[in-house]
Design a protein around this motif. Structure first.
Motif, short mmCIF file in Angstrom:
data_model
loop_
_atom_site.label_atom_id
_atom_site.label_comp_id
_atom_site.label_asym_id
_atom_site.label_seq_id
_atom_site.Cartn_x
_atom_site.Cartn_y
_atom_site.Cartn_z
N ALA A 198 29.17 103.26 25.03
CA ALA A 198 28.87 102.97 23.63
C ALA A 198 27.42 103.31 23.28
CB ALA A 198 29.15 101.50 23.32
N GLY A 199 26.49 103.00 24.19
CA GLY A 199 25.08 103.29 23.94
C GLY A 199 24.82 104.79 23.80
N LEU A 200 25.43 105.57 24.67
CA LEU A 200 25.25 107.03 24.58
C LEU A 200 25.90 107.58 23.32
CD1 LEU A 200 25.82 107.96 28.32
CD2 LEU A 200 23.68 108.11 27.04
N VAL A 204 42.94 94.82 27.99
CA VAL A 204 43.37 96.00 27.24
C VAL A 204 42.53 96.25 25.98
CG1 VAL A 204 45.75 95.94 28.07
CG2 VAL A 204 45.14 94.69 26.00
N GLN A 205 41.61 95.34 25.68
CA GLN A 205 40.81 95.46 24.47
C GLN A 205 39.34 95.21 24.77
OE1 GLN A 205 42.65 92.44 21.98
NE2 GLN A 205 43.79 94.01 20.87
N THR A 206 38.49 95.69 23.85
CA THR A 206 37.06 95.42 23.95
C THR A 206 36.47 95.26 22.56
OG1 THR A 206 34.95 96.17 24.91
CG2 THR A 206 36.37 97.87 24.00
N ALA A 207 35.41 94.48 22.48
CA ALA A 207 34.65 94.29 21.24
C ALA A 207 33.19 94.56 21.56
CB ALA A 207 34.83 92.86 20.71
N LEU A 208 32.49 95.18 20.60
CA LEU A 208 31.11 95.60 20.84
C LEU A 208 30.18 95.11 19.74
CD1 LEU A 208 32.36 99.07 21.69
CD2 LEU A 208 30.76 97.94 23.19
N ASP A 209 28.97 94.75 20.13
CA ASP A 209 27.88 94.44 19.21
C ASP A 209 26.76 95.42 19.51
OD1 ASP A 209 29.13 92.17 18.03
OD2 ASP A 209 28.50 90.93 19.72
N LEU A 210 26.29 96.12 18.47
CA LEU A 210 25.21 97.09 18.63
C LEU A 210 24.07 96.72 17.70
CD1 LEU A 210 27.92 98.72 19.34
CD2 LEU A 210 26.51 100.71 19.00
N GLU A 211 22.85 96.90 18.19
CA GLU A 211 21.65 96.70 17.39
C GLU A 211 20.93 98.04 17.34
OE1 GLU A 211 17.88 93.62 17.09
OE2 GLU A 211 19.14 93.61 18.86
N ILE A 212 20.73 98.56 16.12
CA ILE A 212 20.14 99.90 15.99
C ILE A 212 18.92 99.87 15.08
CG2 ILE A 212 22.36 101.03 16.38
CD1 ILE A 212 22.48 101.67 13.38
N VAL A 213 18.08 100.89 15.26
CA VAL A 213 16.97 101.18 14.36
C VAL A 213 17.29 102.53 13.74
CG1 VAL A 213 14.49 101.66 14.21
CG2 VAL A 213 15.33 99.92 15.81
N ILE A 229 33.84 104.12 18.86
CA ILE A 229 35.26 103.85 19.05
C ILE A 229 35.94 105.02 19.74
CG2 ILE A 229 37.47 103.54 17.85
CD1 ILE A 229 35.90 101.83 15.78
N ALA A 230 35.67 106.24 19.27
CA ALA A 230 36.31 107.43 19.84
C ALA A 230 35.94 107.59 21.31
CB ALA A 230 35.91 108.68 19.06
N ALA A 231 34.66 107.44 21.65
CA ALA A 231 34.20 107.64 23.03
C ALA A 231 34.76 106.56 23.96
CB ALA A 231 32.67 107.65 23.08
N VAL A 232 34.68 105.31 23.54
CA VAL A 232 35.13 104.21 24.41
C VAL A 232 36.64 104.29 24.62
CG1 VAL A 232 35.39 101.70 24.59
CG2 VAL A 232 33.19 102.68 23.89
N GLU A 233 37.40 104.51 23.55
CA GLU A 233 38.86 104.57 23.69
C GLU A 233 39.29 105.77 24.53
OE1 GLU A 233 40.65 104.11 19.79
OE2 GLU A 233 40.40 101.93 19.90
N ARG A 234 38.63 106.91 24.34
CA ARG A 234 38.99 108.12 25.09
C ARG A 234 38.69 107.96 26.58
NH1 ARG A 234 35.87 112.09 26.75
NH2 ARG A 234 34.18 111.55 25.35
N MET A 235 37.54 107.39 26.89
CA MET A 235 37.12 107.31 28.29
C MET A 235 37.72 106.14 29.06
SD MET A 235 33.16 108.53 28.15
CE MET A 235 33.00 108.50 29.92
N GLY A 268 40.50 104.00 27.75
CA GLY A 268 41.87 103.62 27.42
C GLY A 268 41.97 102.24 26.79
N LEU A 269 40.84 101.55 26.65
CA LEU A 269 40.83 100.24 26.01
C LEU A 269 40.91 100.41 24.50
CD1 LEU A 269 37.88 98.66 28.02
CD2 LEU A 269 40.29 98.02 28.23
N GLU A 270 41.52 99.44 23.83
CA GLU A 270 41.52 99.43 22.37
C GLU A 270 40.24 98.74 21.91
OE1 GLU A 270 43.90 97.48 18.58
OE2 GLU A 270 44.43 96.88 20.61
N VAL A 271 39.47 99.41 21.06
CA VAL A 271 38.26 98.82 20.50
C VAL A 271 38.67 98.05 19.26
CG1 VAL A 271 35.97 99.24 19.55
CG2 VAL A 271 36.82 100.67 21.42
N VAL A 272 38.57 96.72 19.31
CA VAL A 272 39.03 95.89 18.19
C VAL A 272 37.95 95.70 17.14
CG1 VAL A 272 40.86 94.71 19.44
CG2 VAL A 272 38.56 93.76 19.48
N GLU A 273 36.67 95.78 17.54
CA GLU A 273 35.60 95.70 16.55
C GLU A 273 34.30 96.26 17.11
OE1 GLU A 273 35.02 91.65 15.31
OE2 GLU A 273 34.12 91.04 17.19
N VAL A 274 33.51 96.83 16.19
CA VAL A 274 32.16 97.29 16.51
C VAL A 274 31.25 96.72 15.44
CG1 VAL A 274 30.63 99.27 16.83
CG2 VAL A 274 33.00 99.42 17.58
#
Length: 151
Positions: free
Chosen positions: A38-40, A87-96, A115-121, A123-129
């Protein structure tokens, strides 16, 4: 004899155990793996200046310069927190963000890319970012990273 050789080529391997090989075990993915992906992916978006708050970036810069203090991986996951289930993941990001960009557009692009990168690599469903914009980088503003005294 030719017919017999031909039939052997059609079914050369006998499956044992039956069923799909993917169903014969578990794959677990650590939170840190999802955080790195997600960071990359977030950093690839135009308009994202940095990840994390000013304080976390400053502390991370010092930690990255100290031998054995975290190295490159700490920088990749800075500003990213993942909760990974089976089977799922949720992410919190802090950006500048860079000054002058549309924050809504940058946040949308970050969300889409992550979402695209995490799900592709994984196979987890990203439920929220969830995205928190902690700062705006002004064009004439100096970087907050302290100069290293270490040689």
């Amino acid at each position: 004899m030719a017919d017999n050789a031909h039939s052997d080529q059609q079914n050369p391997v006998t499956r044992r155990g039956g069923g799909d090989p993917a169903a014969r075990g578990r794959t677990t993915i650590a939170d840190g793996v999802v955080e790195k992906i997600a960071g990359l992916a977030a950093r690839d978006v135009v308009g994202v200046h940095a990840m994390g708050s000013g304080l976390s970036r400053t502390l991370g810069a010092v930690r990255d310069r100290v031998p054995g203090g975290g190295g490159r991986s700490g920088g990749v996951t800075r500003g990213v927190k993942a909760e990974v289930g089976e089977v799922q993941t949720a992410l919190d990001l802090e950006i500048v963000v860079d000054y002058g960009v549309s924050i809504a557009d940058v946040a949308g692009a970050v969300r889409e890319n992550v979402i695209a990168a995490v799900e592709r690599m994984t196979g987890l469903e990203v439920v929220e970012v969830n995205i928190a914009v902690s700062d705006v980088k002004l064009p004439d503003e100096e970087e907050e990273e302290p100069e290293s005294r270490l040689q």
